[in-house]
Each structure stands twice: as structure tokens, then as C-alpha cells.
Scaffold this motif. Sequence first.
Motif, short mmCIF file in Angstrom:
data_model
loop_
_atom_site.label_atom_id
_atom_site.label_comp_id
_atom_site.label_asym_id
_atom_site.label_seq_id
_atom_site.Cartn_x
_atom_site.Cartn_y
_atom_site.Cartn_z
N SER A 199 -64.90 -4.16 9.69
CA SER A 199 -66.01 -3.36 10.21
C SER A 199 -65.56 -2.26 11.16
O SER A 199 -66.16 -1.18 11.20
N GLU A 200 -64.51 -2.51 11.93
CA GLU A 200 -64.04 -1.54 12.91
C GLU A 200 -63.14 -0.49 12.24
O GLU A 200 -62.33 -0.83 11.37
N PRO A 201 -63.26 0.77 12.64
CA PRO A 201 -62.41 1.82 12.03
C PRO A 201 -60.92 1.51 12.15
O PRO A 201 -60.15 1.76 11.22
N GLU A 202 -60.52 0.94 13.28
CA GLU A 202 -59.10 0.69 13.51
C GLU A 202 -58.55 -0.39 12.59
O GLU A 202 -57.38 -0.33 12.17
N GLU A 203 -59.36 -1.40 12.28
CA GLU A 203 -58.84 -2.44 11.38
C GLU A 203 -58.83 -1.94 9.93
O GLU A 203 -57.95 -2.31 9.15
N LYS A 204 -59.75 -1.07 9.60
CA LYS A 204 -59.71 -0.46 8.27
C LYS A 204 -58.48 0.43 8.13
O LYS A 204 -57.80 0.42 7.10
N LEU A 205 -58.21 1.19 9.20
CA LEU A 205 -57.03 2.05 9.20
C LEU A 205 -55.75 1.23 9.06
O LEU A 205 -54.84 1.58 8.30
N LEU A 206 -55.67 0.11 9.78
CA LEU A 206 -54.48 -0.74 9.72
C LEU A 206 -54.32 -1.38 8.34
O LEU A 206 -53.20 -1.46 7.82
N ALA A 207 -55.42 -1.79 7.74
CA ALA A 207 -55.34 -2.39 6.39
C ALA A 207 -54.79 -1.38 5.39
O ALA A 207 -53.93 -1.69 4.56
N GLY A 208 -55.30 -0.14 5.47
CA GLY A 208 -54.81 0.90 4.56
C GLY A 208 -53.36 1.24 4.81
O GLY A 208 -52.57 1.42 3.87
N ALA A 209 -52.98 1.31 6.09
CA ALA A 209 -51.59 1.63 6.43
C ALA A 209 -50.66 0.52 5.96
O ALA A 209 -49.54 0.80 5.51
N THR A 210 -51.12 -0.71 6.04
CA THR A 210 -50.30 -1.84 5.58
C THR A 210 -50.10 -1.78 4.07
O THR A 210 -49.00 -2.04 3.57
N PRO A 239 -51.16 2.72 13.78
CA PRO A 239 -52.29 1.86 13.42
C PRO A 239 -52.26 0.51 14.13
O PRO A 239 -53.33 -0.02 14.50
N VAL A 240 -51.07 -0.06 14.32
CA VAL A 240 -50.97 -1.33 15.04
C VAL A 240 -51.40 -1.15 16.49
O VAL A 240 -52.16 -1.96 17.04
N ASP A 241 -50.92 -0.08 17.13
CA ASP A 241 -51.31 0.19 18.52
C ASP A 241 -52.82 0.34 18.65
O ASP A 241 -53.44 -0.21 19.57
N ALA A 242 -53.41 1.12 17.74
CA ALA A 242 -54.86 1.36 17.80
C ALA A 242 -55.63 0.07 17.57
O ALA A 242 -56.66 -0.18 18.22
N PHE A 243 -55.14 -0.77 16.66
CA PHE A 243 -55.82 -2.04 16.37
C PHE A 243 -55.88 -2.91 17.61
O PHE A 243 -56.95 -3.42 17.98
N PHE A 244 -54.76 -3.08 18.29
CA PHE A 244 -54.75 -3.95 19.46
C PHE A 244 -55.52 -3.35 20.63
O PHE A 244 -56.02 -4.07 21.49
N GLU A 245 -55.64 -2.03 20.66
CA GLU A 245 -56.38 -1.39 21.75
C GLU A 245 -57.89 -1.50 21.57
O GLU A 245 -58.63 -1.64 22.55
N LYS A 246 -58.35 -1.49 20.32
CA LYS A 246 -59.79 -1.39 20.07
C LYS A 246 -60.44 -2.63 19.45
O LYS A 246 -61.66 -2.80 19.53
N VAL A 247 -59.64 -3.48 18.81
CA VAL A 247 -60.22 -4.58 18.02
C VAL A 247 -59.99 -5.93 18.69
O VAL A 247 -58.87 -6.23 19.14
N LEU A 248 -61.03 -6.73 18.78
CA LEU A 248 -60.94 -8.09 19.30
C LEU A 248 -60.57 -9.02 18.15
O LEU A 248 -61.36 -9.23 17.23
N VAL A 249 -59.36 -9.56 18.19
CA VAL A 249 -58.90 -10.41 17.09
C VAL A 249 -59.72 -11.69 17.01
O VAL A 249 -60.22 -12.07 15.94
N ASN A 250 -59.90 -12.36 18.13
CA ASN A 250 -60.63 -13.63 18.14
C ASN A 250 -62.14 -13.39 18.24
O ASN A 250 -62.79 -13.74 19.23
N ALA A 251 -62.67 -12.81 17.19
CA ALA A 251 -64.10 -12.55 17.15
C ALA A 251 -64.88 -13.87 17.07
O ALA A 251 -64.35 -14.90 16.63
#
Length: 282
Positions: A199-210, A239-251
Motif C-alpha cells: 500500500s505504501e509508495p516506498e514498499e512498492k518502489l522496493l518491490a519493483g527495485a528488487t 529504495p531500502v533506505d526509503a522503505f525503512f524511513e517511511k514504512v512500519l514493518v510490524n504493521a
Amino acid sequence: ALQGEHPSVQAAIEDHYKPLGPGDQVPGDPVAICVSLADKLDMLVGFWAIDEKPTGSKDPYALRRAALGVIRVVLEKELTLRLGGFTPAGDLLAFFHDRLKVQLRDSGARHDLVDAVLSEGADADASISPLEGEIRQSHTSHNDDLLDVTRRVEALGSFLATEDGKNLLSGYRRAANILAAEEKKGTAIAAKVDLALLSEPEEKLLAGATDRAEIELTDALLNADYQHAMAGLAKLRLPVDAFFEKVLVNAEDERVRANRLALLARIRAACGRVADFSRITG
């Protein structure tokens, strides 16, 4: 020479014991190189077969020198020689690895990077794909090619000296620590990343980058192009930096949390295809 022997035979007779020490030159003639390697490998395999190995400071048959001689010939002449086919006797390949560590450390390489490259990779992960498993197996199966190992160590060292390398290592460690903690607690981790749950832009970006990094890594590793492999990993840094800055892993939502953990598992697996980053201490 007086008997009229071929120059290559003359060179092989003179040089096949070389190098006798760190200051000695390696053979240069192709026949001399072959005889030098055959002599040293035959001696090592023979002594290993009768379980007569160096112990501590004792090495009466100069087996360490013989192994270092093989390593120097292989590296200085840039030979692709799969030692697994020549070293059937027990832990002889591990002995070569120990000598290679000494050689690379003396030439300025970090011992932890050598360990990372020689390691069998990250811990087994149920979330890796069959392709990731195949590449990981390819990574470990080339550890008997000492020139290949050396090139991987050099490429990894160059990568970690860059800002992208340093920051990706930090991101890897954060991902690996989160995964280790959640695995220890028995937290559910999805078998694969479900794009519909991103749902978050940063996790979508990381998935695509991966996705893109995995494609680049596959191509680079199959062609032993380790500079290209490191370049593929470098693209994960932002993308990894952005993910950890903006996304809560333990939702709070268990499915979302499991999906985000699966995304981190893909990062860990991608790095593990190049080396075992958990062994890097710098």
C-alpha cells in the motif's frame, strides 16, 4: 638443452618446483605451469590420502608451501582451475581456502570479505524462489575456483568502499536483524510478496527495485561479472533506505506484516547471492 630437448621441456625441468617462496617467480611456460601444478597437487592429494597433514607449526613436508604455490600460479596466471576435481581427499579444499585467506590478506584484502565470499550464504530461507536457490547453489559451487573467489572478494571490497555499498550493508543488517527477531518469535512470514498487499509508495518502489536487481544479479552471476552484480545490488540502496524511513514493518494487520517481512527476506536473499553479508564486520 645440450640433449636437444624442446625449450618447453627445458623450462619445465627448471621451473616445476617454483615458486619456492613468496619472493620466487612462478613458472611462465605453459608446460612448466602444468608440471608445476601437477607436482604440487599430486603431493597434496597423496599426503591427504594417508592423513598426513600439517599440524600447528609443524609442516615437515612443506605442504603449506605447495598449496601457496598452487594458489600463486593460479592467480598470477589467471587460470580457471576447478580444484574440486583434483582434491577428493577430505578437507583439502578447506586447506586451500585457509591458504588463500593468508595470501589475500597479505595482499591487502579483508579477511571478513574472504569469509563472506567463501561462506555457503545466508541461513536457509523457506521464502527463496527456486531460481534464488539455483543461483545460491551456483555461488557455493564455484568456491573451488580460486581465481573466481579472488575476483568476488575484490568486487565486494570495491563495492563496500562506496557510499552505496556502506549504506546497503546497513540496510541489509537492519533487514536481517528484524527477520531474525521475528523468526525467533515464530512470526508468520509470507512465502512470497503479494503485490496486492503493498500500500505504501516506498514498499512498492522496493518491490519493483528488487525485481530488477534480481534479474541483473541472475545475468551477472551466470556470467561471473561481479562488478555488474555489485552494480545490481547498488540499485537497492535508495529504495531500502526509503522503505525503512517511511514504512512500519510490524504493521498491526498480520497479512501486511507477513508481506513486508517477505519483502525483507527477498533483500536478504538477494545480498546472499553475492556473499554472506552477515560475516562482514566492517
